[in-house]
Write a protein that holds these residues in place. Structure first.
Motif, short mmCIF file in Angstrom:
data_model
loop_
_atom_site.label_atom_id
_atom_site.label_comp_id
_atom_site.label_asym_id
_atom_site.label_seq_id
_atom_site.Cartn_x
_atom_site.Cartn_y
_atom_site.Cartn_z
N ILE A 180 11.46 -49.52 9.54
CA ILE A 180 10.99 -50.89 9.34
C ILE A 180 11.57 -51.81 10.41
O ILE A 180 10.84 -52.59 11.05
N ASN A 181 12.87 -51.72 10.65
CA ASN A 181 13.50 -52.56 11.67
C ASN A 181 12.96 -52.27 13.07
O ASN A 181 12.75 -53.18 13.87
N LYS A 182 12.70 -50.99 13.34
CA LYS A 182 12.21 -50.61 14.65
C LYS A 182 10.77 -51.08 14.84
O LYS A 182 10.42 -51.62 15.91
N VAL A 183 9.93 -50.89 13.83
CA VAL A 183 8.52 -51.25 13.94
C VAL A 183 8.34 -52.75 14.15
O VAL A 183 7.54 -53.19 14.98
N PHE A 184 9.07 -53.56 13.37
CA PHE A 184 8.91 -55.01 13.45
C PHE A 184 9.94 -55.68 14.37
O PHE A 184 10.00 -56.90 14.45
N LYS A 185 10.76 -54.84 15.06
CA LYS A 185 11.75 -55.34 16.00
C LYS A 185 12.65 -56.39 15.34
O LYS A 185 12.83 -57.51 15.84
N ILE A 186 13.19 -56.02 14.19
CA ILE A 186 14.05 -56.92 13.41
C ILE A 186 15.50 -56.69 13.80
O ILE A 186 16.02 -55.58 13.70
N ASP A 187 16.14 -57.74 14.28
CA ASP A 187 17.53 -57.65 14.70
C ASP A 187 18.43 -58.14 13.56
O ASP A 187 19.09 -59.18 13.66
N LYS A 188 18.44 -57.39 12.48
CA LYS A 188 19.26 -57.72 11.32
C LYS A 188 19.90 -56.45 10.80
O LYS A 188 19.44 -55.34 11.09
N ASP A 189 20.95 -56.62 10.02
CA ASP A 189 21.52 -55.47 9.34
C ASP A 189 20.53 -54.94 8.32
O ASP A 189 19.75 -55.69 7.74
N LEU A 190 20.53 -53.63 8.13
CA LEU A 190 19.64 -53.02 7.15
C LEU A 190 19.97 -53.55 5.76
O LEU A 190 21.13 -53.83 5.45
N LEU A 191 18.94 -53.70 4.95
CA LEU A 191 19.17 -54.10 3.57
C LEU A 191 20.01 -53.03 2.86
O LEU A 191 19.81 -51.84 3.07
N TYR A 192 20.91 -53.47 2.02
CA TYR A 192 21.75 -52.54 1.28
C TYR A 192 20.89 -51.70 0.33
O TYR A 192 20.10 -52.23 -0.45
N GLN A 193 21.02 -50.40 0.43
CA GLN A 193 20.26 -49.51 -0.44
C GLN A 193 21.09 -49.17 -1.67
O GLN A 193 22.20 -48.65 -1.57
N HIS A 194 20.52 -49.50 -2.81
CA HIS A 194 21.18 -49.23 -4.09
C HIS A 194 20.50 -48.05 -4.77
O HIS A 194 19.29 -48.05 -4.99
N GLY A 195 21.28 -47.04 -5.09
CA GLY A 195 20.75 -45.89 -5.81
C GLY A 195 19.73 -45.11 -5.02
O GLY A 195 19.67 -45.16 -3.78
N VAL A 196 18.88 -44.39 -5.73
CA VAL A 196 17.81 -43.58 -5.15
C VAL A 196 16.49 -44.25 -5.44
O VAL A 196 16.22 -44.66 -6.57
N GLY A 197 15.65 -44.40 -4.41
CA GLY A 197 14.35 -45.02 -4.58
C GLY A 197 13.44 -44.16 -5.44
O GLY A 197 13.59 -42.93 -5.51
N ALA A 198 12.47 -44.82 -6.10
CA ALA A 198 11.57 -44.10 -7.00
C ALA A 198 10.88 -42.94 -6.31
O ALA A 198 10.77 -41.85 -6.86
N ASN A 199 10.41 -43.17 -5.08
CA ASN A 199 9.70 -42.11 -4.34
C ASN A 199 10.45 -41.71 -3.08
O ASN A 199 9.86 -41.20 -2.14
N GLN A 200 11.77 -41.93 -3.07
CA GLN A 200 12.58 -41.55 -1.91
C GLN A 200 12.62 -40.04 -1.79
O GLN A 200 12.96 -39.33 -2.72
N PRO A 201 12.26 -39.51 -0.62
CA PRO A 201 12.27 -38.06 -0.46
C PRO A 201 13.69 -37.54 -0.34
O PRO A 201 14.62 -38.27 0.01
N SER A 202 13.86 -36.28 -0.63
CA SER A 202 15.16 -35.64 -0.51
C SER A 202 14.99 -34.34 0.26
O SER A 202 14.10 -33.54 -0.03
N ASP A 203 15.85 -34.14 1.27
CA ASP A 203 15.81 -32.89 2.01
C ASP A 203 16.62 -31.80 1.31
O ASP A 203 16.69 -30.67 1.78
N LEU A 204 17.22 -32.18 0.15
CA LEU A 204 18.03 -31.20 -0.58
C LEU A 204 17.18 -30.07 -1.13
O LEU A 204 17.63 -28.92 -1.18
N GLU A 248 14.43 -28.86 0.24
CA GLU A 248 14.12 -27.97 1.37
C GLU A 248 15.34 -27.15 1.78
O GLU A 248 15.24 -25.95 2.04
N LYS A 249 16.51 -27.81 1.80
CA LYS A 249 17.74 -27.10 2.13
C LYS A 249 18.02 -26.01 1.10
O LYS A 249 18.43 -24.90 1.45
N PHE A 250 17.81 -26.35 -0.17
CA PHE A 250 18.05 -25.36 -1.24
C PHE A 250 17.15 -24.14 -1.06
O PHE A 250 17.60 -23.00 -1.18
N ASN A 251 15.86 -24.37 -0.77
CA ASN A 251 14.93 -23.26 -0.59
C ASN A 251 15.34 -22.38 0.59
O ASN A 251 15.28 -21.14 0.52
N LYS A 252 15.79 -23.02 1.69
CA LYS A 252 16.23 -22.25 2.85
C LYS A 252 17.49 -21.44 2.52
O LYS A 252 17.61 -20.28 2.91
#
Length: 448
Positions: free
Chosen positions: A212-236, A238-242
């Motif tokens: 988001i910051n890169k696309v809109f060229k936003i020169d701000k600190d990233l918003l604080y992420q609280h917890g896990v997003g409803a549709n946030q992907p996890s590479d865990l 994929e790692k588990f399967n491997k």
């Protein structure tokens, strides 16, 4: 996050850049401009924050001006442009909505050649959404199927508009309410919104905050992420399967080595002997001498015949067996090299106890020693048991060289599966955190 939208105009299809329309705010007189000409129905004044109906010839005020605080400042400024999938979108609207204690932010993006997109942000997690034409393939009680993918119901409730800024393609004002449902299959989300009698569906995909910051060229600190997003992907996952595939391959490899070793191991008996531990018989209690020898019934030292251990002995296994019952016997054996006189301790204890519904120990015991030099050896043996006045106890000692050690297979196998097991734990923990904000969590088990 789900809105109806007008069909694309011929102007958009022909890729002709629209001309922005300007007018004066009927509340404060500030100059307002419209980006999506012919589609925008309401504009929130940047100066006084009054909401104007731009489809009304007199620019009717839908909502009077309200005071805006710094907390309402959009993270993506109105007018900022960003590129998604090779297409330029401009942020033309910003809205804050909530449902009880939960609040989120929505950004309306517009491209004259593509149409509208929505950026949804909650707790620092972002999703880019677009409107679906029609409904999902099928709907269940708590599921929805779209393009052969099953989405699970995550949340439902009533969304209330809390703050508005910029322009929108419908007449919106603070206090507007709609009924919403969100179905997830990370990184995707399928949402429905009911406004009066109109039902709209949107489909979205999770976007990393750095993007988001890169696309809109936003020169701000990233918003604080609280917890896990409803549709946030996890590479865990994929790692588990491997890791499972690697672990299975490693286990198969170790098993093959074990089979080969079972065929090539000499398992040769180099010494075998049978012995008796005689328990001393004492006279009357007045003549009883209480010392270590008579309390434990130590037998005199036994020296065995010599035997030869070859150079390539591998490991050396000593197996001791005795018919003890609710008792124990301690065999203090020393493997002595005849040439050097050096000894290797082979002491072992066999104990077996049994009750009406329990048992402990056994009548045999085995242990291994390694790196035994080649040469002629004999055993120096002393044994001891709990004191008894009469009788004796038999025991045997067997020495084998180059034996198959099955315990090594179990240890290596355990070490191999630890990594995927820990990964599975992390994977489940991630999903538990994701569903902690849902009333439909599959990890909530109510006690009967």
């Amino acid at each position: 996050m789900n809105r109806s939208r007008p069909k694309r105009s011929k102007r958009a299809k022909s890729k002709i850049k629209p001309i922005a329309k300007s007018f004066n705010c009927t509340s404060c007189g500030a100059v307002l401009s419209i980006t999506a000409v012919g589609k925008t129905l309401s504009v929130a004044c940047k100066s006084c924050h009054a909401i104007i109906d731009v489809n009304d010839p007199n620019y009717k005020i839908l909502e009077k001006s309200h005071k805006a605080s710094a907390s309402h400042a959009p993270y993506i400024p109105i007018g900022a442009k960003g590129v998604f999938s090779g297409k330029v979108f401009e942020c033309i609207g910003y809205m804050e909505r909530g449902d009880g204690p939960y609040e989120w932010r929505e950004y309306l993006l517009f491209s004259p050649y593509i149409g509208y997109r929505w950026l949804f942000e909650m707790d620092g997690h972002w999703t880019l959404l677009k409107k679906l034409h029609g409904q999902p393939d099928s709907l269940g009680n708590n599921t929805a199927t779209y393009k052969s993918n099953e989405f699970k119901l995550f949340n439902k409730g009533t969304a209330k508009v809390l703050y508005v800024e910029g322009e929108f393609y419908w007449r919106v004002k603070s206090g507007d309410k709609s009924y919403v449902k969100d179905f997830i299959k990370p990184p995707y989300i399928l949402s429905t919104e009911v406004i009066k009698n109109e039902v709209n569906w949107t489909f979205g995909k999770y976007i990393d905050a750095q993007t988001i910051n890169k696309v809109f060229k936003i020169d701000k600190d990233l918003l604080y992420q609280h917890g896990v997003g409803a549709n946030q992907p996890s590479d865990l996952a994929e790692k588990f399967n491997k890791q499972v595939k690697i672990a299975l391959f490693a286990l198969a490899y170790i098993f093959v080595i074990f089979l080969v070793r079972s065929k090539t191991a000499a398992n040769e008996v180099i010494y075998e002997g049978a012995f008796q531990h005689r328990k001393t018989s004492y006279g009357s209690s007045s003549n009883f001498k209480r010392n270590e020898d008579n309390v434990t019934g130590i037998r005199k030292t036994v020296l065995t015949d010599s035997f030869y251990i070859p150079k390539k002995a591998g490991n050396l296994k000593i197996s001791t067996k005795s018919s003890v019952y609710n008792s124990w016997i301690y065999i203090d054996a020393l493997l002595v090299n005849k040439e050097t006189g050096k000894g290797i301790p082979l002491a072992t204890e066999v104990s077996y106890y049994r009750g009406s519904d329990w048992s402990e120990g056994g009548t045999s015991k085995a242990k291994h020693v390694y790196n035994v030099p080649a040469g002629n050896y004999y055993l120096n043996i002393r044994s001891r048991m709990p004191f008894h006045r009469r009788g004796y106890k038999d025991y045997t000692i067997v020495l084998r060289r180059d034996t198959l050690i099955t315990s090594n297979l179990w240890v290596v196998g355990l070490l191999i599966i630890i990594v995927p097991f820990l990964s599975l734990f992390r994977k489940k923990s991630f999903e538990v955190r994701r569903w902690s904000n849902s009333d439909y969590s599959p990890y909530n088990y109510e006690e009967d």
